[in-house]
Motif scaffolding. Structure first.
Motif, short mmCIF file in Angstrom:
data_model
loop_
_atom_site.label_atom_id
_atom_site.label_comp_id
_atom_site.label_asym_id
_atom_site.label_seq_id
_atom_site.Cartn_x
_atom_site.Cartn_y
_atom_site.Cartn_z
N ALA A 87 21.53 46.24 -33.14
CA ALA A 87 21.48 45.78 -34.43
C ALA A 87 20.00 45.42 -34.77
N HIS A 88 19.53 44.61 -33.55
CA HIS A 88 18.14 43.89 -33.84
C HIS A 88 17.02 44.18 -32.96
N GLU A 89 17.25 45.25 -32.15
CA GLU A 89 16.06 45.51 -31.10
C GLU A 89 15.41 46.81 -31.63
N HIS A 90 14.23 46.68 -31.33
CA HIS A 90 13.47 48.07 -31.79
C HIS A 90 13.53 49.03 -30.43
N ALA A 91 13.76 50.23 -30.87
CA ALA A 91 13.43 51.14 -29.75
C ALA A 91 11.95 51.54 -29.05
#
Length: 161
Positions: free
Chosen positions: A104-108
């Motif tokens: 939900a909150h981390e960027h790839a």
């Protein structure tokens, strides 16, 4: 899963536009270079549901199962490493909460799509934007199709009074 794919594709097209806007005006890169740069750019999300991510990450952590496809394997390993880091920082955090937090909150680190799919997506986007302009082009023409060539004998004959 379809809304995630639609969102990913939209974000990828925006990344392509961003790459294109940062290019110098005198050198226009080819489509493959744009796609390669956009794929390598950070993605806003992993575009997987927390439920699906929990199933694949718990399968990997418990049984070591990884997919044979390179991009799917890389994405799962990246999510798993972030989940493991989060669990190490907060040992009492349940796995489902850690997976949900990461998805939900981390960027790839990148877009996990193939070059072929990305090229096809960009070409389809370009084709549809040209078609969107077509009605505007029709307005200056007598209602006919300006992209269709008229037969030679009609084009070169003069109407006499």
């Amino acid at each position: 899963m379809k809304p995630n794919i639609t969102s990913r594709d939209k974000d990828f097209i925006e990344a392509c536009q961003s790459v294109l806007s940062h290019c110098s005006c005198d050198s226009r890169p080819c489509m493959r270079a744009i796609v390669a740069s956009a794929i390598a750019s950070p993605a806003p999300s992993y575009y997987v549901s927390p439920d699906y991510a929990f199933r694949i990450i718990s399968s990997y952590l418990n049984h070591g199962k990884l997919p044979s496809r390179r991009l799917a394997r890389e994405m799962r390993l990246e999510i798993a490493s972030k989940v493991t880091r989060l669990k190490r920082e907060n040992p009492s955090m349940p796995l489902i909460k850690a997976v949900t937090e990461v998805t939900a909150h981390e960027h790839a680190s990148r877009f996990f799509i193939s070059d072929t799919y990305a090229l096809r997506l960009l070409q389809r986007r370009n084709r549809s934007s040209r078609l969107a302009l077509k009605p505007n082009l029709l307005s200056w023409h007598d209602g006919g199709n300006p992209f269709r060539r008229s037969p030679r004998h009609i084009r070169h004959t003069r109407q006499s009074d």
